[in-house]
Design an enzyme around this catalytic site. Sequence first.
Site, PDB file in Angstrom:
ATOM      1  CE1 TYR A  19       6.887   5.305  10.070  1.00  0.00           C
ATOM      2  CE2 TYR A  19       6.594   4.093  12.121  1.00  0.00           C
ATOM      3  CZ  TYR A  19       6.146   4.439  10.855  1.00  0.00           C
ATOM      4  OH  TYR A  19       4.963   3.916  10.379  1.00  0.00           O
ATOM      5  CB  SER A  54       2.797   3.698  13.621  1.00  0.00           C
ATOM      6  OG  SER A  54       3.554   2.526  13.811  1.00  0.00           O
TER       7      SER A  54
HETATM    8  P1  NAD Z   1       3.357   3.524   1.311  1.00  0.00           P
HETATM    9  O1  NAD Z   1       4.804   3.739   1.042  1.00  0.00           O
HETATM   10  O2  NAD Z   1       2.604   2.429   0.622  1.00  0.00           O
HETATM   11  O3  NAD Z   1       2.536   4.866   1.063  1.00  0.00           O
HETATM   12  C1  NAD Z   1       3.022   6.107   1.434  1.00  0.00           C
HETATM   13  C2  NAD Z   1       2.287   7.155   0.645  1.00  0.00           C
HETATM   14  O4  NAD Z   1       2.807   8.444   1.015  1.00  0.00           O
HETATM   15  C3  NAD Z   1       2.474   7.026  -0.869  1.00  0.00           C
HETATM   16  O5  NAD Z   1       1.276   7.410  -1.512  1.00  0.00           O
HETATM   17  C4  NAD Z   1       3.593   8.035  -1.152  1.00  0.00           C
HETATM   18  O6  NAD Z   1       3.585   8.507  -2.489  1.00  0.00           O
HETATM   19  C5  NAD Z   1       3.213   9.112  -0.162  1.00  0.00           C
HETATM   20  N1  NAD Z   1       4.298  10.026   0.154  1.00  0.00           N
HETATM   21  C6  NAD Z   1       5.555   9.749   0.581  1.00  0.00           C
HETATM   22  N2  NAD Z   1       6.243  10.887   0.742  1.00  0.00           N
HETATM   23  C7  NAD Z   1       5.411  11.910   0.409  1.00  0.00           C
HETATM   24  C8  NAD Z   1       5.539  13.308   0.365  1.00  0.00           C
HETATM   25  N3  NAD Z   1       6.689  13.925   0.675  1.00  0.00           N
HETATM   26  N4  NAD Z   1       4.476  14.038  -0.036  1.00  0.00           N
HETATM   27  C9  NAD Z   1       3.310  13.428  -0.387  1.00  0.00           C
HETATM   28  N5  NAD Z   1       3.134  12.108  -0.351  1.00  0.00           N
HETATM   29  C10 NAD Z   1       4.180  11.355   0.035  1.00  0.00           C
HETATM   30  O7  NAD Z   1       3.286   3.370   2.894  1.00  0.00           O
HETATM   31  P2  NAD Z   1       2.118   2.894   3.892  1.00  0.00           P
HETATM   32  O8  NAD Z   1       2.655   1.713   4.605  1.00  0.00           O
HETATM   33  O9  NAD Z   1       0.819   2.826   3.216  1.00  0.00           O
HETATM   34  O10 NAD Z   1       2.162   4.107   4.922  1.00  0.00           O
HETATM   35  C11 NAD Z   1       1.109   5.028   5.093  1.00  0.00           C
HETATM   36  C12 NAD Z   1       1.120   5.533   6.524  1.00  0.00           C
HETATM   37  O11 NAD Z   1       0.864   4.446   7.403  1.00  0.00           O
HETATM   38  C13 NAD Z   1       2.453   6.143   6.953  1.00  0.00           C
HETATM   39  O12 NAD Z   1       2.211   7.274   7.759  1.00  0.00           O
HETATM   40  C14 NAD Z   1       3.067   5.026   7.780  1.00  0.00           C
HETATM   41  O13 NAD Z   1       3.968   5.524   8.733  1.00  0.00           O
HETATM   42  C15 NAD Z   1       1.839   4.435   8.410  1.00  0.00           C
HETATM   43  N6  NAD Z   1       1.996   3.071   8.936  1.00  0.00           N
HETATM   44  C16 NAD Z   1       2.363   2.053   8.095  1.00  0.00           C
HETATM   45  C17 NAD Z   1       2.493   0.764   8.634  1.00  0.00           C
HETATM   46  C18 NAD Z   1       2.863  -0.406   7.790  1.00  0.00           C
HETATM   47  O14 NAD Z   1       3.115  -1.480   8.359  1.00  0.00           O
HETATM   48  N7  NAD Z   1       2.881  -0.309   6.477  1.00  0.00           N
HETATM   49  C19 NAD Z   1       2.263   0.552   9.985  1.00  0.00           C
HETATM   50  C20 NAD Z   1       1.907   1.622  10.784  1.00  0.00           C
HETATM   51  C21 NAD Z   1       1.769   2.870  10.251  1.00  0.00           C
END
Ligand code: NAD
Length: 256
Positions: free
Chosen positions: A151, A138
């Site tokens: 985080y 991130s």
């Molecule tokens: P999201 O909530 O849409 O997806 C998260 C996924 O992880 C889902 O499929 C959920 O079921 C799964 N998950 C959660 N806990 C779990 C566990 N204990 N075991 C297995 N699966 C689990 O979120 P996202 O925004 O798509 O995030 C995905 C990644 O991207 C994360 O690592 C997040 O930190 C990172 N990220 C997101 C953003 C953003 O703005 N959305 C920005 C930077 C980084």
Amino acid sequence: MLKNKTALITGSTSGIGLGIAKALAAKGANIVLNGFGDTETPQKEIAALGAKVAYHGADMSKPAEIEAMMAFAAEKFGQVDILVNNAGIQHVARIEDFPIEKWDAIMAINLSSAFHATRLALPSMQKANWGRIINVASVHGLVASAEKSAYVAAKHAVVGLTKVTALENATSGITCNAICPGWVLTPLVQKQVDAKAATMGLSDQDAKKQLLSEKEPSLQFTTPEELGELAVFFCSAAGNNVRGVAWNMDGGWTAQ
Ligand code: NAD
């Protein structure tokens, strides 16, 4: 381009993980999905792209379940060639108020799971002398924001783990890189939009504008599709010597 390769994407039933899974599937890779919630629709969406797909419901906070998932993928498709460590959660609170169990969960899911999946994927990649490990970090792997101690700490550590993985395999065909998105409008971020709308008395649209204007100069969300294409690039032959980078897709967030 990725025919006969198998990609395992953790946390891929939603958001960024699903976007990356679809982009890799479109290039011909077999896909192993993981994550919670609706697990049927994502499998159908991947199959509709003509890719072979399997699902494992490992809880990424549990090392034994991660081991079972990696064994399942190997049994199903031979081996994991592309590992995308993507599963992640968020919790927002000041340090003095931060619930201990939330700290532990974020460390386990956002950081330790990447270590476990990587250590289990590497031996067969080393045997094949080809592999791609992509860690979804991130902008918070590079800079901080208040009220995100767990985080930010976990994501900085993921960037460090990325560099070590890249270095330990630098003379092989295995690369490891991190992706550092800014705001992406997924369920994880919608929760933060909802909180802002509630505390500031804003509409959903105005809360989104407010969120973007605080950090992201482009005033645009990055999309899971755009992040998918970056993952495809890391997997391509042109990405052979891209090793240990933390690549932003953040609308200028970290350029400030
Ligand atoms: P999201 O909530 O849409 O997806 C998260 C996924 O992880 C889902 O499929 C959920 O079921 C799964 N998950 C959660 N806990 C779990 C566990 N204990 N075991 C297995 N699966 C689990 O979120 P996202 O925004 O798509 O995030 C995905 C990644 O991207 C994360 O690592 C997040 O930190 C990172 N990220 C997101 C953003 C953003 O703005 N959305 C920005 C930077 C980084």
